[in-house]
Motif scaffolding. Structure first.
Motif, PDB file in Angstrom:
ATOM      1  N   GLU A 118      -4.328  -1.994  13.276  1.00 21.49           N
ATOM      2  CA  GLU A 118      -3.457  -2.646  14.442  1.00 21.49           C
ATOM      3  C   GLU A 118      -2.126  -2.160  14.525  1.00 21.49           C
ATOM      4  N   HIS A 119      -1.508  -1.216  13.532  1.00 24.36           N
ATOM      5  CA  HIS A 119      -0.232  -0.785  13.365  1.00 24.36           C
ATOM      6  C   HIS A 119       0.236  -0.345  14.670  1.00 24.36           C
ATOM      7  N   GLN A 120      -0.563   0.203  15.563  1.00 19.90           N
ATOM      8  CA  GLN A 120       0.119   0.489  16.946  1.00 19.90           C
ATOM      9  C   GLN A 120       0.211  -0.589  17.768  1.00 19.90           C
ATOM     10  N   SER A 121      -0.582  -1.566  17.730  1.00 16.13           N
ATOM     11  CA  SER A 121      -0.327  -2.559  18.653  1.00 16.13           C
ATOM     12  C   SER A 121       0.718  -3.290  18.158  1.00 16.13           C
ATOM     13  N   PHE A 122       1.188  -3.390  16.847  1.00 15.82           N
ATOM     14  CA  PHE A 122       2.259  -4.196  16.440  1.00 15.82           C
ATOM     15  C   PHE A 122       3.637  -3.204  16.884  1.00 15.82           C
ATOM     16  N   ALA A 123       3.622  -2.005  16.686  1.00 18.97           N
ATOM     17  CA  ALA A 123       4.718  -0.969  17.017  1.00 18.97           C
ATOM     18  C   ALA A 123       5.049  -1.304  18.529  1.00 18.97           C
ATOM     19  N   GLU A 124       3.955  -1.611  19.208  1.00 15.69           N
ATOM     20  CA  GLU A 124       4.257  -1.612  20.707  1.00 15.69           C
ATOM     21  C   GLU A 124       4.937  -3.138  20.937  1.00 15.69           C
ATOM     22  N   LEU A 125       4.859  -3.963  20.032  1.00 13.63           N
ATOM     23  CA  LEU A 125       5.602  -5.131  20.343  1.00 13.63           C
ATOM     24  C   LEU A 125       6.748  -5.401  19.536  1.00 13.63           C
ATOM     25  N   ASN A 126       7.404  -4.097  19.071  1.00 14.23           N
ATOM     26  CA  ASN A 126       8.602  -3.965  18.353  1.00 14.23           C
ATOM     27  C   ASN A 126       8.416  -4.893  17.125  1.00 14.23           C
ATOM     28  N   ALA A 127       7.345  -4.698  16.399  1.00  8.55           N
ATOM     29  CA  ALA A 127       7.298  -5.121  15.174  1.00  8.55           C
ATOM     30  C   ALA A 127       6.825  -4.308  14.098  1.00  8.55           C
ATOM     31  N   VAL A 128       7.164  -4.325  13.009  1.00  7.04           N
ATOM     32  CA  VAL A 128       6.809  -3.579  11.800  1.00  7.04           C
ATOM     33  C   VAL A 128       5.907  -4.611  10.751  1.00  7.04           C
ATOM     34  N   ILE A 129       5.342  -4.000   9.938  1.00  9.60           N
ATOM     35  CA  ILE A 129       4.429  -4.627   8.900  1.00  9.60           C
ATOM     36  C   ILE A 129       5.108  -4.042   7.555  1.00  9.60           C
ATOM     37  N   VAL A 130       5.373  -5.030   6.864  1.00  9.06           N
ATOM     38  CA  VAL A 130       5.618  -4.703   5.491  1.00  9.06           C
ATOM     39  C   VAL A 130       4.633  -5.452   4.478  1.00  9.06           C
ATOM     40  N   GLY A 131       4.164  -5.071   3.550  1.00 12.49           N
ATOM     41  CA  GLY A 131       3.306  -5.700   2.518  1.00 12.49           C
ATOM     42  C   GLY A 131       3.875  -5.823   1.318  1.00 12.49           C
ATOM     43  N   VAL A 132       3.836  -6.799   0.510  1.00 15.26           N
ATOM     44  CA  VAL A 132       4.459  -7.217  -0.766  1.00 15.26           C
ATOM     45  C   VAL A 132       3.492  -7.680  -1.969  1.00 15.26           C
ATOM     46  N   SER A 133       3.397  -6.874  -2.955  1.00 13.33           N
ATOM     47  CA  SER A 133       2.865  -7.478  -4.393  1.00 13.33           C
ATOM     48  C   SER A 133       3.437  -7.202  -5.350  1.00 13.33           C
ATOM     49  N   PRO A 134       3.127  -7.809  -6.487  1.00 15.14           N
ATOM     50  CA  PRO A 134       3.724  -7.363  -7.761  1.00 15.14           C
ATOM     51  C   PRO A 134       3.308  -5.978  -8.312  1.00 15.14           C
ATOM     52  N   ASP A 135       2.253  -5.287  -7.711  1.00 14.60           N
ATOM     53  CA  ASP A 135       2.115  -4.255  -8.402  1.00 14.60           C
ATOM     54  C   ASP A 135       3.216  -3.073  -8.515  1.00 14.60           C
ATOM     55  N   PRO A 136       3.042  -2.037  -9.526  1.00 15.99           N
ATOM     56  CA  PRO A 136       4.373  -0.992  -9.444  1.00 15.99           C
ATOM     57  C   PRO A 136       4.183  -0.152  -8.444  1.00 15.99           C
ATOM     58  N   GLN A 137       5.458   0.836  -8.381  1.00 14.96           N
ATOM     59  CA  GLN A 137       5.809   1.486  -7.254  1.00 14.96           C
ATOM     60  C   GLN A 137       4.583   2.906  -7.051  1.00 14.96           C
ATOM     61  N   GLU A 138       4.031   3.369  -8.122  1.00  9.65           N
ATOM     62  CA  GLU A 138       2.978   4.189  -8.465  1.00  9.65           C
ATOM     63  C   GLU A 138       1.565   3.707  -8.016  1.00  9.65           C
ATOM     64  N   LYS A 139       1.326   2.527  -8.066  1.00 14.46           N
ATOM     65  CA  LYS A 139       0.228   1.952  -7.678  1.00 14.46           C
ATOM     66  C   LYS A 139       0.096   1.910  -6.250  1.00 14.46           C
ATOM     67  N   HIS A 140       1.457   1.273  -5.692  1.00 15.21           N
ATOM     68  CA  HIS A 140       1.339   1.265  -4.398  1.00 15.21           C
ATOM     69  C   HIS A 140       1.260   2.525  -3.704  1.00 15.21           C
ATOM     70  N   GLN A 141       1.857   3.522  -4.189  1.00 14.03           N
ATOM     71  CA  GLN A 141       1.683   5.055  -3.535  1.00 14.03           C
ATOM     72  C   GLN A 141       0.330   5.467  -3.603  1.00 14.03           C
ATOM     73  N   LYS A 142      -0.618   5.273  -4.457  1.00 15.90           N
ATOM     74  CA  LYS A 142      -2.069   5.646  -4.500  1.00 15.90           C
ATOM     75  C   LYS A 142      -2.581   4.676  -3.467  1.00 15.90           C
ATOM     76  N   PHE A 143      -2.218   3.309  -3.467  1.00 13.86           N
ATOM     77  CA  PHE A 143      -3.194   2.657  -2.698  1.00 13.86           C
ATOM     78  C   PHE A 143      -2.963   2.959  -1.129  1.00 13.86           C
ATOM     79  N   LYS A 144      -1.446   3.334  -0.790  1.00 14.23           N
ATOM     80  CA  LYS A 144      -1.022   3.627   0.242  1.00 14.23           C
ATOM     81  C   LYS A 144      -1.800   4.998   0.876  1.00 14.23           C
ATOM     82  N   GLU A 145      -1.784   5.764   0.100  1.00 16.58           N
ATOM     83  CA  GLU A 145      -2.493   7.345   0.427  1.00 16.58           C
ATOM     84  C   GLU A 145      -3.887   7.210   0.599  1.00 16.58           C
ATOM     85  N   LYS A 146      -4.426   6.384  -0.433  1.00 20.59           N
ATOM     86  CA  LYS A 146      -6.015   6.294  -0.234  1.00 20.59           C
ATOM     87  C   LYS A 146      -6.536   5.728   0.881  1.00 20.59           C
TER      88      LYS A 146
END
Length: 155
Positions: A55-83
Motif C-alpha cells: 500500500e506504499h503508493q496509496s500512502f504516498a498519494e496521501l502525502n504520507a510516509v511509512i517508517v518501521g521501528v524495531s530493536p534489530d540492528p542496521q544490518e538485519k534491517h538492510q537484509k529484511f528490507k532487501e529480501k
C-alpha cells in the motif's frame, strides 16, 4: 511518561537501515505512519511489512510516509528490507529509547517465558508533528487498511 495522542513527536535521532541518522522531525510536512514491530524476518512482522509495502503508493498519494521501528540492528534491517523490497525506512532502536518514549517496550509472555520486547503498535503523526492516532496491541490482519483509511478521512 508515555507519549500519547496530542503530543508532539520526540526529537531523538535514530540510525536508519541505509546508515543515515533520522529524526521524526525530518518528516515535517507529511503524515507519518510510524509502526513499531518486534523483529525482522518473523512471520507476523514480515506480513505487516509486506502489507505496508503493497500500500506504499496509496500512502504516498496521501502525502504520507511509512517508517518501521524495531530493536534489530542496521544490518538485519538492510537484509529484511532487501529480501522483501520494502520501499520505506526501517529505524534501529536497539536500546529501545524510542519504544520507551511511545510506551511500546513492554513485558511480554510467550510459552510461559517472560521477556521485554516491542508491543506491535502504530502511530499516525500529522504534518505538524503531532500524534493524532494510535493503535496498540495491533493485530496484523487488515491493520494497514485501517491506517490508510484513517489518513484518507482526516486530510
Amino acid at each position: 511518561m508515555t507519549i500519547e495522542v496530542g503530543s508532539n513527536v520526540p526529537t531523538m535521532k535514530l540510525l536508519a537501515d541505509n546508515g543515515e541518522t533520522v529524526s521524526l522531525e525530518d518528516y515535517r510536512g507529511k503524515y507519518v505512519v510510524l509502526y513499531f514491530y518486534p523483529k525482522d524476518m518473523t512471520p507476523g512482522c514480515t506480513t505487516e511489512a509486506c502489507d505496508f509495502r503493497d500500500e506504499h503508493q496509496s500512502f504516498a498519494e496521501l502525502n504520507a510516509v511509512i517508517v518501521g521501528v524495531s530493536p534489530d540492528p542496521q544490518e538485519k534491517h538492510q537484509k529484511f528490507k532487501e529480501k522483501h523490497n520494502l520501499p520505506f525506512q526501517l529505524l534501529v532502536d536497539e536500546e529501545h529509547k524510542l519504544a520507551d518514549e511511545f510506551g511500546v517496550w513492554k513485558l511480554k509472555k510467550n510459552f510461559g517465558k517472560e521477556y521485554m520486547g516491542i508491543e506491535r503498535s502504530t502511530f499516525i503523526i500529522n504534518p505538524e508533528g503531532k500524534i493524532v492516532k494510535e493503535w496498540r496491541k495491533v493485530k496484523v490482519k487488515d491493520h494497514v487498511q485501517d491506517a490508510l483509511q484513517y489518513i484518507k478521512e482526516h486530510q
